[in-house]
Design an enzyme around this catalytic site. Structure first.
Site, PDB file in Angstrom:
ATOM      1  N   LYS A  30      -2.998  -3.468  -4.286  1.00  0.00           N
ATOM      2  CA  LYS A  30      -1.837  -2.765  -3.769  1.00  0.00           C
ATOM      3  C   LYS A  30      -1.479  -3.246  -2.373  1.00  0.00           C
ATOM      4  O   LYS A  30      -2.325  -3.246  -1.468  1.00  0.00           O
ATOM      5  CB  LYS A  30      -2.153  -1.259  -3.729  1.00  0.00           C
ATOM      6  CG  LYS A  30      -1.055  -0.378  -3.175  1.00  0.00           C
ATOM      7  CD  LYS A  30       0.135  -0.288  -4.106  1.00  0.00           C
ATOM      8  CE  LYS A  30       1.319   0.439  -3.468  1.00  0.00           C
ATOM      9  NZ  LYS A  30       1.341   1.856  -3.718  1.00  0.00           N
ATOM     10  N   HIS A  38       4.267  -1.450  -2.479  1.00  0.00           N
ATOM     11  CA  HIS A  38       5.058  -0.383  -1.857  1.00  0.00           C
ATOM     12  C   HIS A  38       6.150  -1.106  -1.074  1.00  0.00           C
ATOM     13  O   HIS A  38       5.900  -1.640   0.007  1.00  0.00           O
ATOM     14  CB  HIS A  38       4.202   0.490  -0.936  1.00  0.00           C
ATOM     15  CG  HIS A  38       4.968   1.634  -0.338  1.00  0.00           C
ATOM     16  ND1 HIS A  38       4.726   2.942  -0.660  1.00  0.00           N
ATOM     17  CD2 HIS A  38       6.008   1.649   0.521  1.00  0.00           C
ATOM     18  CE1 HIS A  38       5.582   3.722  -0.020  1.00  0.00           C
ATOM     19  NE2 HIS A  38       6.371   2.956   0.716  1.00  0.00           N
ATOM     20  N   ASP A  79       3.530   8.512  -9.437  1.00  0.00           N
ATOM     21  CA  ASP A  79       3.270   8.631  -7.996  1.00  0.00           C
ATOM     22  C   ASP A  79       2.879  10.062  -7.637  1.00  0.00           C
ATOM     23  O   ASP A  79       3.158  10.523  -6.527  1.00  0.00           O
ATOM     24  CB  ASP A  79       4.474   8.173  -7.158  1.00  0.00           C
ATOM     25  CG  ASP A  79       4.069   7.865  -5.719  1.00  0.00           C
ATOM     26  OD1 ASP A  79       2.859   7.716  -5.456  1.00  0.00           O
ATOM     27  OD2 ASP A  79       4.957   7.781  -4.855  1.00  0.00           O
ATOM     28  N   HIS A  93      -1.987   8.963  -7.507  1.00  0.00           N
ATOM     29  CA  HIS A  93      -2.942   9.262  -6.433  1.00  0.00           C
ATOM     30  C   HIS A  93      -3.857  10.404  -6.882  1.00  0.00           C
ATOM     31  O   HIS A  93      -3.372  11.499  -7.179  1.00  0.00           O
ATOM     32  CB  HIS A  93      -2.213   9.679  -5.152  1.00  0.00           C
ATOM     33  CG  HIS A  93      -1.303   8.621  -4.637  1.00  0.00           C
ATOM     34  ND1 HIS A  93      -1.687   7.701  -3.689  1.00  0.00           N
ATOM     35  CD2 HIS A  93      -0.024   8.304  -4.965  1.00  0.00           C
ATOM     36  CE1 HIS A  93      -0.677   6.869  -3.446  1.00  0.00           C
ATOM     37  NE2 HIS A  93       0.338   7.212  -4.220  1.00  0.00           N
ATOM     38  N   HIS A 152       1.027   4.581 -11.910  1.00  0.00           N
ATOM     39  CA  HIS A 152       0.973   4.722 -10.437  1.00  0.00           C
ATOM     40  C   HIS A 152       0.606   6.162 -10.111  1.00  0.00           C
ATOM     41  O   HIS A 152       1.397   7.082 -10.327  1.00  0.00           O
ATOM     42  CB  HIS A 152       2.319   4.374  -9.802  1.00  0.00           C
ATOM     43  CG  HIS A 152       2.280   4.450  -8.303  1.00  0.00           C
ATOM     44  ND1 HIS A 152       2.624   3.388  -7.502  1.00  0.00           N
ATOM     45  CD2 HIS A 152       1.928   5.450  -7.458  1.00  0.00           C
ATOM     46  CE1 HIS A 152       2.484   3.726  -6.232  1.00  0.00           C
ATOM     47  NE2 HIS A 152       2.065   4.987  -6.174  1.00  0.00           N
ATOM     48  N   HIS A 174       7.501   2.655  -7.636  1.00  0.00           N
ATOM     49  CA  HIS A 174       8.367   3.812  -7.372  1.00  0.00           C
ATOM     50  C   HIS A 174       9.718   3.408  -6.776  1.00  0.00           C
ATOM     51  O   HIS A 174      10.060   3.795  -5.659  1.00  0.00           O
ATOM     52  CB  HIS A 174       7.673   4.857  -6.495  1.00  0.00           C
ATOM     53  CG  HIS A 174       6.873   4.324  -5.336  1.00  0.00           C
ATOM     54  ND1 HIS A 174       7.395   3.456  -4.400  1.00  0.00           N
ATOM     55  CD2 HIS A 174       5.584   4.530  -4.964  1.00  0.00           C
ATOM     56  CE1 HIS A 174       6.472   3.175  -3.516  1.00  0.00           C
ATOM     57  NE2 HIS A 174       5.366   3.808  -3.834  1.00  0.00           N
TER      58      HIS A 174
HETATM   59  O1  DOR Z   1       5.155  10.129  -1.078  1.00  0.00           O
HETATM   60  C1  DOR Z   1       4.202   9.384  -1.113  1.00  0.00           C
HETATM   61  N1  DOR Z   1       2.940   9.861  -1.073  1.00  0.00           N
HETATM   62  N2  DOR Z   1       4.402   8.075  -1.150  1.00  0.00           N
HETATM   63  C2  DOR Z   1       3.397   7.196  -1.029  1.00  0.00           C
HETATM   64  O2  DOR Z   1       3.662   6.019  -1.040  1.00  0.00           O
HETATM   65  C3  DOR Z   1       2.017   7.662  -0.811  1.00  0.00           C
HETATM   66  C4  DOR Z   1       1.830   9.026  -1.303  1.00  0.00           C
HETATM   67  C5  DOR Z   1       0.559   9.677  -0.817  1.00  0.00           C
HETATM   68  O3  DOR Z   1      -0.490   9.047  -0.874  1.00  0.00           O
HETATM   69  O4  DOR Z   1       0.618  10.833  -0.403  1.00  0.00           O
HETATM   70 ZN    ZN Z   2       2.069   6.124  -4.495  1.00  0.00          ZN
END
Ligand code: DOR
Ligand code: ZN
Length: 345
Positions: A100, A137, A248, A16, A14, A175
């Protein structure tokens, strides 16, 4: 005392990466530690179809440093209007590994998320048929639900229904932050698993709110009470096959975090393994680290474990206060701390 640990190359289930300059800056951190990563689709605009996922994957691959073996695994951002056929075709073509589910407005760039889970039942049916993993999520977004209760409420309102109505669908509860989620996942079938971040193993909600507001400890779902953190630590380090590594890591530049409306997300990619390993060491569970980091995820996603290994050793890792990025700076998770494990090869 174990001073070195050699494990199969781990994956991040997971993550970004963002896009453009930030993406180019953060990809090497992940590729240094992990062989694969499940890449979240919450770009602006989001990655909602095969063509945009394929193009995004190419941009990520172009940012992987020469000689580094790393494979991004792409996800489709589900909306009320997702085309089940395009999703199934994308999975068949090897573009999509998972899809997702963001409840609308749950977190960063989720405005296009699903407004009502019932609306995507045809998509979930198609995913079950095509054996595409659903990443969730798990937070309700209703204003009358306290932010600290949103995960537990999501279980009651939606998770139970999803796993009941689609028993063959593989579902990752992403998460997780509560003992409620640990219990739910443990009691569910083998088609249900969960990722756990390093921050939710290290901090409880005090870290966000005591001694002044601490924006770099703010992510979603927010860290909960100490009892929940302890339940997560127990689950992650137990050796249970249902829990696996998902950082995450969610980069936001310092100015976006230290703001009157600070973004949710913790950038933990640079020292993720060292951070997790500290927890396993504290819990005297080093023997279960490889399962959590390198074996349980591939087993659930039905992909081979890596042939390569990585060796970690006891020793100081100094985490910088800031890292230069995109003409600005970013504050990494554990900024300014000394971690007691490091990567040796
Ligand atoms: O803290 C987070 N940041 N939780 C999420 O679900 C998305 C992520 C983000 O894309 O910044
Ligand atoms: Zn995330």
């Amino acid at each position: 005392m174990t001073d070195t640990l050699t494990i199969r190359r781990p994956d991040d289930w997971h993550l970004h990466f963002r896009d453009d300059e930030v993406m180019q800056a953060v990809v090497p951190y992940t590729a240094r530690q992990f062989g694969r990563a499940i890449v979240m689709p919450n770009l602006s605009p989001p990655v909602t179809d095969t063509a945009s996922a394929s193009a995004y994957r190419s941009r990520i691959l172009a940012a992987v440093p020469e000689g580094v073996d790393f494979m991004p695994l792409m996800t489709c951002y589900l909306t009320d209007n997702t085309d089940p056929e395009d999703l199934a075709d994308g999975a068949k073509a090897g573009v999509f590994t998972a899809a997702k589910l963001y409840p609308a407005n749950a977190t960063t760039n989720s405005a296009h998320g699903v407004s009502d889970v019932a609306k995507i039942y045809p998509v979930l049916e198609a995913m079950e048929r095509a054996d595409i993993v659903l990443c969730v999520h798990g937070e309700v977004t209703d204003n009358d639900i306290d932010v600290f209760d949103r995960e537990a409420e999501f279980i009651e309102r939606h998770m139970r229904a999803i796993v009941r109505d689609f028993p063959s669908l593989r579902v990752v509860f992403e998460h997780i932050t509560t003992s409620d989620a640990v219990d739910f996942v443990m009691a569910a079938s083998d088609n249900v698993a969960a990722t756990i971040t390093p921050q939710h193993l290290h901090i409880n909600r005090n870290a966000m709110l005591v001694g002044g507001i601490q924006p770099h400890n703010y992510c979603l779902p927010v860290a909960k009470r100490e009892g929940h953190r302890l339940a997560l630590r127990k689950a992650a380090t137990s050796g249970a096959t249902k829990f696996f590594l998902g950082t995450d890591s969610a980069p936001h530049l310092r100015s976006a975090k230290e703001s009157s409306c600070g973004c949710a997300g913790i950038f933990n990619a640079p020292f993720a393994l060292e951070s997790y390993l500290t927890v396993f060491d504290e819990e005297e569970a080093l023997e279960h680290f490889e399962a959590f980091a390198s074996l349980n995820g591939p087993r659930f996603y039905r992909v081979p474990v890596h042939d390569q290994t990585i060796t970690l050793e006891r020793g100081d890792t100094h985490v910088p206060q800031t890292i230069a990025m995109a003409g600005e700076e970013i504050v990494p998770w554990h900024a300014g701390e000394m971690l007691s494990w490091r990567i040796s090869s």
